[in-house]
Scaffold this motif. Structure first.
Motif, mmCIF file in Angstrom:
data_model
loop_
_atom_site.group_PDB
_atom_site.id
_atom_site.type_symbol
_atom_site.label_atom_id
_atom_site.label_comp_id
_atom_site.label_asym_id
_atom_site.label_seq_id
_atom_site.Cartn_x
_atom_site.Cartn_y
_atom_site.Cartn_z
ATOM 1 N N GLU A 16 0.833 -1.210 0.000
ATOM 2 C CA GLU A 16 0.000 0.000 0.000
ATOM 3 C C GLU A 16 0.864 1.256 0.000
ATOM 4 O OE1 GLU A 16 -3.403 2.197 2.772
ATOM 5 O OE2 GLU A 16 -2.476 0.340 3.477
ATOM 6 N N ALA A 17 1.896 1.270 0.839
ATOM 7 C CA ALA A 17 2.779 2.430 0.913
ATOM 8 C C ALA A 17 3.497 2.659 -0.420
ATOM 9 C CB ALA A 17 3.802 2.245 2.034
ATOM 10 N N PHE A 18 4.006 1.604 -1.028
ATOM 11 C CA PHE A 18 4.757 1.766 -2.271
ATOM 12 C C PHE A 18 3.863 2.103 -3.457
ATOM 13 C CE2 PHE A 18 8.426 0.841 0.046
ATOM 14 C CZ PHE A 18 9.517 1.148 -0.746
ATOM 15 N N ASN A 19 2.628 1.636 -3.453
ATOM 16 C CA ASN A 19 1.690 2.090 -4.489
ATOM 17 C C ASN A 19 1.423 3.582 -4.333
ATOM 18 O OD1 ASN A 19 1.287 -0.214 -6.115
ATOM 19 N ND2 ASN A 19 -0.086 -1.078 -4.584
ATOM 20 N N PHE A 20 1.378 4.054 -3.088
ATOM 21 C CA PHE A 20 1.238 5.489 -2.829
ATOM 22 C C PHE A 20 2.463 6.243 -3.352
ATOM 23 C CE2 PHE A 20 2.185 8.975 0.222
ATOM 24 C CZ PHE A 20 1.146 9.833 -0.115
ATOM 25 N N TYR A 21 3.662 5.777 -3.034
ATOM 26 C CA TYR A 21 4.883 6.451 -3.494
ATOM 27 C C TYR A 21 4.984 6.422 -5.021
ATOM 28 C CZ TYR A 21 6.066 6.105 1.439
ATOM 29 O OH TYR A 21 6.041 6.194 2.811
ATOM 30 N N LYS A 22 4.550 5.336 -5.624
ATOM 31 C CA LYS A 22 4.537 5.252 -7.093
ATOM 32 C C LYS A 22 3.587 6.296 -7.664
ATOM 33 C CE LYS A 22 3.597 1.975 -10.811
ATOM 34 N NZ LYS A 22 3.150 0.601 -11.110
ATOM 35 N N SER A 23 2.449 6.545 -7.004
ATOM 36 C CA SER A 23 1.510 7.564 -7.492
ATOM 37 C C SER A 23 2.080 8.970 -7.339
ATOM 38 C CB SER A 23 0.164 7.455 -6.761
ATOM 39 O OG SER A 23 0.236 7.993 -5.450
ATOM 40 N N VAL A 24 2.953 9.165 -6.357
ATOM 41 C CA VAL A 24 3.577 10.469 -6.134
ATOM 42 C C VAL A 24 4.736 10.696 -7.100
ATOM 43 C CG1 VAL A 24 4.914 11.855 -4.482
ATOM 44 C CG2 VAL A 24 2.909 10.563 -3.692
ATOM 45 N N PHE A 25 5.630 9.729 -7.216
ATOM 46 C CA PHE A 25 6.875 9.905 -7.965
ATOM 47 C C PHE A 25 6.835 9.349 -9.388
ATOM 48 C CE2 PHE A 25 8.206 9.778 -3.472
ATOM 49 C CZ PHE A 25 8.777 11.030 -3.389
ATOM 50 N N GLY A 26 5.858 8.493 -9.690
ATOM 51 C CA GLY A 26 5.810 7.857 -11.001
ATOM 52 C C GLY A 26 6.804 6.719 -11.080
ATOM 53 N N GLY A 27 6.980 6.199 -12.293
ATOM 54 C CA GLY A 27 7.921 5.107 -12.506
ATOM 55 C C GLY A 27 7.266 3.757 -12.340
ATOM 56 N N LEU A 84 13.340 11.577 5.002
ATOM 57 C CA LEU A 84 13.774 11.473 3.614
ATOM 58 C C LEU A 84 13.672 12.860 2.997
ATOM 59 C CD1 LEU A 84 11.988 8.164 2.554
ATOM 60 C CD2 LEU A 84 14.233 8.494 3.585
ATOM 61 N N SER A 85 14.739 13.292 2.336
ATOM 62 C CA SER A 85 14.806 14.630 1.766
ATOM 63 C C SER A 85 14.746 14.545 0.246
ATOM 64 C CB SER A 85 16.104 15.309 2.207
ATOM 65 O OG SER A 85 16.198 16.592 1.637
ATOM 66 N N ILE A 86 13.816 15.299 -0.335
ATOM 67 C CA ILE A 86 13.635 15.333 -1.784
ATOM 68 C C ILE A 86 14.013 16.723 -2.274
ATOM 69 C CG2 ILE A 86 11.936 15.218 -3.657
ATOM 70 C CD1 ILE A 86 12.356 12.536 -2.373
ATOM 71 N N ASP A 87 14.920 16.806 -3.250
ATOM 72 C CA ASP A 87 15.260 18.067 -3.902
ATOM 73 C C ASP A 87 14.519 18.130 -5.227
ATOM 74 O OD1 ASP A 87 17.020 19.272 -2.045
ATOM 75 O OD2 ASP A 87 18.588 17.882 -2.650
ATOM 76 N N ALA A 88 13.524 18.993 -5.298
ATOM 77 C CA ALA A 88 12.712 19.143 -6.502
ATOM 78 C C ALA A 88 13.475 19.924 -7.565
ATOM 79 C CB ALA A 88 11.411 19.856 -6.163
ATOM 80 N N ALA A 94 8.018 20.867 -6.504
ATOM 81 C CA ALA A 94 8.081 20.870 -5.037
ATOM 82 C C ALA A 94 6.682 20.934 -4.438
ATOM 83 C CB ALA A 94 8.932 22.034 -4.538
ATOM 84 N N LYS A 95 5.837 21.788 -4.982
ATOM 85 C CA LYS A 95 4.455 21.911 -4.485
ATOM 86 C C LYS A 95 3.688 20.614 -4.693
ATOM 87 C CE LYS A 95 4.184 26.904 -5.136
ATOM 88 N NZ LYS A 95 3.601 27.999 -5.939
ATOM 89 N N ARG A 96 3.824 20.015 -5.877
ATOM 90 C CA ARG A 96 3.114 18.768 -6.168
ATOM 91 C C ARG A 96 3.577 17.652 -5.239
ATOM 92 N NH1 ARG A 96 3.964 14.110 -8.350
ATOM 93 N NH2 ARG A 96 6.035 14.606 -9.146
ATOM 94 N N TYR A 135 13.206 23.033 -2.708
ATOM 95 C CA TYR A 135 13.559 23.543 -4.033
ATOM 96 C C TYR A 135 14.407 24.778 -3.825
ATOM 97 C CZ TYR A 135 13.497 25.955 -8.459
ATOM 98 O OH TYR A 135 13.897 26.605 -9.589
ATOM 99 N N ASP A 136 15.647 24.730 -4.289
ATOM 100 C CA ASP A 136 16.551 25.872 -4.167
ATOM 101 C C ASP A 136 16.337 26.825 -5.333
ATOM 102 O OD1 ASP A 136 17.989 25.217 -1.817
ATOM 103 O OD2 ASP A 136 19.113 23.705 -2.938
ATOM 104 N N TYR A 137 16.043 28.064 -5.003
ATOM 105 C CA TYR A 137 15.926 29.086 -6.057
ATOM 106 C C TYR A 137 17.323 29.394 -6.561
ATOM 107 C CZ TYR A 137 11.134 29.718 -4.507
ATOM 108 O OH TYR A 137 9.819 29.516 -4.187
ATOM 109 N N LYS A 138 17.473 29.539 -7.839
ATOM 110 C CA LYS A 138 18.791 29.794 -8.422
ATOM 111 C C LYS A 138 19.111 31.275 -8.354
ATOM 112 C CE LYS A 138 19.009 25.470 -9.969
ATOM 113 N NZ LYS A 138 18.310 24.717 -9.057
#
Length: 138
Positions: A16-27, A84-88, A94-96, A135-138
């Protein structure tokens, strides 16, 4: 240099958790292996045989992996010891990601612009996993 990937332990709801992560990140899952399909697990209780022995989902250049903890292993416990840290790659991404990961969970720090010139937020997802989205602003 070695590669560092994340391995998560769950108490029976890994799929269930990984189906959720797949819906968030794709792949697509690289591996989805149940205990019943693994040598040496024939004697496990039937209720444990359908659980996941191993699952892997590529995210960016890394792999998020997981398993269902079964007897005789102690149950997984969740706490504040790791995030867990995600860099968008964009503000929209980042919002999504933040909105998706926090759905059904708890926002601990709203996603907002920070003094270090980033869009940053923290949330615990509905499975008890803590996430930081940046998300780091450039």
């Amino acid at each position: 240099m070695a590669t560092l990937n994340t391995y998560l332990n769950f108490n029976g709801n890994t799929e269930e958790a990984f189906n959720f992560y797949k819906s968030v990140f794709g792949g697509e899952f690289l591996v989805l292996q149940r205990y019943k399909d693994s040598p040496g697990c024939e004697g496990m209780p039937l209720s444990d045989q359908e659980k996941l022995m191993h699952i892997a989902l590529p995210i960016g250049g890394n792999i998020l992996m997981g398993t269902d903890i079964t007897n005789p292993m102690p149950p997984a416990t969740f706490g504040t010891g790791i995030s867990l840290s995600i860099d968008a790659t964009s503000e929209d991404e980042a919002k999504r990601l933040f909105n998706s990961l926090s759905a059904g969970g708890t926002v601990t720090m709203a996603l907002e612009k920070t003094f270090w010139n980033a869009l940053f937020g923290m949330a615990t997802d509905k499975f008890g996993i803590q996430w930081m989205v940046n998300y780091d602003y450039k």
